[in-house]
Design an enzyme around this catalytic site. Structure first.
Site, PDB file in Angstrom:
ATOM      1  N   LYS A 188      -0.595  13.659  11.517  1.00  0.00           N
ATOM      2  CA  LYS A 188       0.115  13.150  10.339  1.00  0.00           C
ATOM      3  C   LYS A 188       0.627  14.286   9.458  1.00  0.00           C
ATOM      4  O   LYS A 188       1.714  14.234   8.913  1.00  0.00           O
ATOM      5  CB  LYS A 188      -0.850  12.320   9.472  1.00  0.00           C
ATOM      6  CG  LYS A 188      -0.863  10.850   9.800  1.00  0.00           C
ATOM      7  CD  LYS A 188      -1.720  10.129   8.784  1.00  0.00           C
ATOM      8  CE  LYS A 188      -2.137   8.782   9.328  1.00  0.00           C
ATOM      9  NZ  LYS A 188      -3.152   8.135   8.510  1.00  0.00           N
TER      10      LYS A 188
ATOM     11  N   PHE B 111      -3.514  10.887   1.985  1.00  0.00           N
ATOM     12  CA  PHE B 111      -4.864  10.432   2.312  1.00  0.00           C
ATOM     13  C   PHE B 111      -4.809   9.745   3.663  1.00  0.00           C
ATOM     14  O   PHE B 111      -3.828   9.067   3.971  1.00  0.00           O
ATOM     15  CB  PHE B 111      -5.375   9.433   1.261  1.00  0.00           C
ATOM     16  CG  PHE B 111      -6.206  10.091   0.198  1.00  0.00           C
ATOM     17  CD1 PHE B 111      -5.611  10.881  -0.767  1.00  0.00           C
ATOM     18  CD2 PHE B 111      -7.581   9.927   0.181  1.00  0.00           C
ATOM     19  CE1 PHE B 111      -6.363  11.505  -1.733  1.00  0.00           C
ATOM     20  CE2 PHE B 111      -8.350  10.537  -0.786  1.00  0.00           C
ATOM     21  CZ  PHE B 111      -7.747  11.324  -1.748  1.00  0.00           C
TER      22      PHE B 111
ATOM     23  N   ASN C 116      -4.623  -5.263   1.943  1.00  0.00           N
ATOM     24  CA  ASN C 116      -5.825  -4.639   2.502  1.00  0.00           C
ATOM     25  C   ASN C 116      -6.887  -4.518   1.423  1.00  0.00           C
ATOM     26  O   ASN C 116      -6.668  -4.935   0.278  1.00  0.00           O
ATOM     27  CB  ASN C 116      -5.471  -3.274   3.108  1.00  0.00           C
ATOM     28  CG  ASN C 116      -4.829  -2.374   2.076  1.00  0.00           C
ATOM     29  OD1 ASN C 116      -5.423  -2.085   1.048  1.00  0.00           O
ATOM     30  ND2 ASN C 116      -3.598  -1.952   2.327  1.00  0.00           N
TER      31      ASN C 116
ATOM     32  N   ASP D  45       1.066  -1.267   6.321  1.00  0.00           N
ATOM     33  CA  ASP D  45       1.958  -0.681   7.331  1.00  0.00           C
ATOM     34  C   ASP D  45       3.099  -1.626   7.700  1.00  0.00           C
ATOM     35  O   ASP D  45       4.175  -1.179   8.074  1.00  0.00           O
ATOM     36  CB  ASP D  45       1.162  -0.346   8.596  1.00  0.00           C
ATOM     37  CG  ASP D  45       0.220   0.817   8.345  1.00  0.00           C
ATOM     38  OD1 ASP D  45       0.617   1.732   7.608  1.00  0.00           O
ATOM     39  OD2 ASP D  45      -0.914   0.800   8.865  1.00  0.00           O
TER      40      ASP D  45
ATOM     41  N   LYS E  71       6.067 -22.575  -0.784  1.00  0.00           N
ATOM     42  CA  LYS E  71       4.804 -22.458  -0.052  1.00  0.00           C
ATOM     43  C   LYS E  71       4.981 -23.052   1.344  1.00  0.00           C
ATOM     44  O   LYS E  71       5.442 -24.196   1.477  1.00  0.00           O
ATOM     45  CB  LYS E  71       3.736 -23.228  -0.828  1.00  0.00           C
ATOM     46  CG  LYS E  71       2.367 -23.119  -0.223  1.00  0.00           C
ATOM     47  CD  LYS E  71       1.360 -23.936  -1.022  1.00  0.00           C
ATOM     48  CE  LYS E  71       0.043 -24.001  -0.254  1.00  0.00           C
ATOM     49  NZ  LYS E  71      -0.797 -25.089  -0.680  1.00  0.00           N
TER      50      LYS E  71
ATOM     51  N   PRO F 275       8.331   1.301   5.103  1.00  0.00           N
ATOM     52  CA  PRO F 275       8.678   2.730   5.083  1.00  0.00           C
ATOM     53  C   PRO F 275       7.410   3.580   4.942  1.00  0.00           C
ATOM     54  O   PRO F 275       6.399   3.121   4.406  1.00  0.00           O
ATOM     55  CB  PRO F 275       9.551   2.862   3.822  1.00  0.00           C
ATOM     56  CG  PRO F 275       9.315   1.624   3.032  1.00  0.00           C
ATOM     57  CD  PRO F 275       8.870   0.559   3.977  1.00  0.00           C
ATOM     58  N   ASP F 276       7.487   4.824   5.420  1.00  0.00           N
ATOM     59  CA  ASP F 276       6.364   5.755   5.284  1.00  0.00           C
ATOM     60  C   ASP F 276       6.533   6.435   3.921  1.00  0.00           C
ATOM     61  O   ASP F 276       7.266   7.420   3.771  1.00  0.00           O
ATOM     62  CB  ASP F 276       6.429   6.773   6.436  1.00  0.00           C
ATOM     63  CG  ASP F 276       5.203   7.660   6.452  1.00  0.00           C
ATOM     64  OD1 ASP F 276       4.577   7.830   5.386  1.00  0.00           O
ATOM     65  OD2 ASP F 276       4.876   8.180   7.531  1.00  0.00           O
TER      66      ASP F 276
END
Ligand SMILES: Cc1cc2nc3c(=O)[nH]c(=O)nc-3n(C[C@H](O)[C@H](O)[C@H](O)COP(=O)(O)O)c2cc1C
Length: 391
Positions: free
Chosen positions: A332, A318, A205, A274, A284, A300-301
């Site tokens: 959360k 956060f 991300n 996530d 590749k 995993p969280d």
């Protein structure tokens, strides 16, 4: 506290004598460093008589032979105060120039810096000075704003050195803040994670790691011992922190669990992917003309797992929220067993992901109030957040 008072070449230099005395009255030990220009206005003899300590003036002066005074003083300082700070000295500090004892010492110290500018209003309003001041603020320099009034050159405007009581108050605030997390261990997760698809591609991300780096710097400024578990981020982390580099969410979880046992405060600022590809291909994957599907499995969280493993620590998560609503963040908070969540609205331009500024809203378990930081540099937000949590 050991305070180094840097005095530069402003007409207001004479007021630094009062400042030195007031800081001593407040219980600090004060040593003075004068620029060459400052010595056109005041003398070392004045400050030596007031403080009972030798002044430093010249970079190559070594009161203790063989010891580099600028490094010695820089190491021993708990706070460095530059008052009055000229436009010239401010610009040099902002740009990392060390061409005299004071600016070299400021470069060499890790102590918090308090700057009280004094100059002609036009000099203070100039683009160059304003840019330099912005740079200082971004590095968490505590600026004691000059006041409006008549200045020595006969003009009227913002440029007068602030009241001595105000400068002392700023030093006292910085002194208190630098002890706020003393003896505390802070663990921060930071940056993105990369989840490999094959040996050359990954899912990730836009996280730059700037918020995590700002939190690490803020925690160090507040006296904490800091460990950062960082994914592959561009933002530079402070070298005084213990830095653990990881790549995937799984590695971040393992490193977090390995370092959370003795942490007092844990902050999950990492933007953990996530999902990860169900299979990591070796080599590749070759391009083909056929459509393809990537199967993803949930990661995993991390912050929830760490919160569970360190129940005595205060854990703050956060949440990058795509809207102003805090419903998801509240959900959360309860679900992950956290003390607080700092939510940033990533739908707004110029804040959050990859930006230099942020605006946080903090919700905690023990209060219905939503605390709002307002728009600030990420370092400002980090100090604001740690200050709230430390309370
Ligand atoms: C009488 C006089 C007063 C000055 N007052 C100021 C001042 O208040 N603020 C400032 O930024 N510069 C002031 N200057 C200019 C600085 O002294 C000059 O920029 C000098 O190079 C600063 O050196 P330093 O930053 O190493 O002390 C003044 C100069 C003179 C001659």
């Amino acid at each position: 506290m050991n305070i180094v008072l840097g005095v530069s070449g402003s007409v207001a230099a004479y007021r630094a004598a009062d400042l030195a005395r007031e800081l001593m009255r407040a219980g600090h030990s004060v040593r003075v460093c004068l620029t060459d220009s400052a010595q056109k206005f005041v003398t070392a003899a004045l400050f030596e008589a007031l403080t009972g300590q030798a002044c430093l003036q010249d970079t190559f002066e070594e009161p203790d032979r063989g010891r580099m005074a600028h490094i010695d003083w820089a190491r021993q300082a708990d706070i460095v105060v530059v008052a009055p700070a000229t436009a010239n000295t401010i610009a040099k500090i902002a740009h990392g120039i060390g061409d005299d004892m004071l600016t070299t010492l400021v470069l060499a110290t890790t102590a918090p810096l308090v700057v009280a500018p004094a100059m002609n209003p036009q000099m203070y309003a100039s683009e160059a000075t304003r840019e330099a001041m912005t740079k200082l603020r971004e590095r968490a320099t505590w600026v004691v704003e000059p006041t409006d009034g008549d200045v020595a050159c006969g003009e009227h405007g913002q440029g007068k050195l602030a009241a001595i009581s105000q400068i002392v108050e700023a030093v006292q605030t910085v002194a208190r803040r630098s002890k706020q997390l003393e003896g505390r261990k802070v663990l921060i997760t930071s940056g993105p994670t990369q989840e490999p698809i094959d040996d050359v591609r990954f899912v990730s991300n836009r996280s730059s790691g700037k918020m995590g780096a700002a939190l690490a710097r803020a925690a160090l400024l507040m006296g904490a011992e800091v460990t950062v578990v960082s994914g592959p981020a561009r933002a530079a982390l402070p070298l005084q922190a213990n830095i653990v580099h990881v790549r995937t969410a799984q590695e971040m979880l393992e490193a977090g669990l390995a370092h959370c046992a003795d942490a007092n405060l844990i902050i999950g600022a990492a933007a953990v992917a996530d999902y990860r590809p169900a299979v990591r291909h070796r080599g590749k994957i070759r391009r083909s003309a056929e459509p393809t599907t990537l199967e993803l499995h949930p990661n995993p969280d991390i912050i929830a797992e760490i919160a569970k493993a360190a129940p005595d620590a205060i854990t703050v998560g956060f949440a990058a929220e795509p809207s102003r609503s805090l419903d998801a963040a509240r959900d959360k908070l309860a679900r992950k067993g956290l003390y607080a969540i700092a939510a940033n609205d990533v739908s707004r331009d110029g804040i959050g992901f990859d930006a230099d500024q942020n605006s946080l809203r903090l919700i905690t378990l023990d209060s219905p109030v939503v605390f709002d930081s307002g728009l600030m540099s990420k370092l400002g937000c980090a100090l604001w957040l740690l200050d709230r949590v430390a309370k």
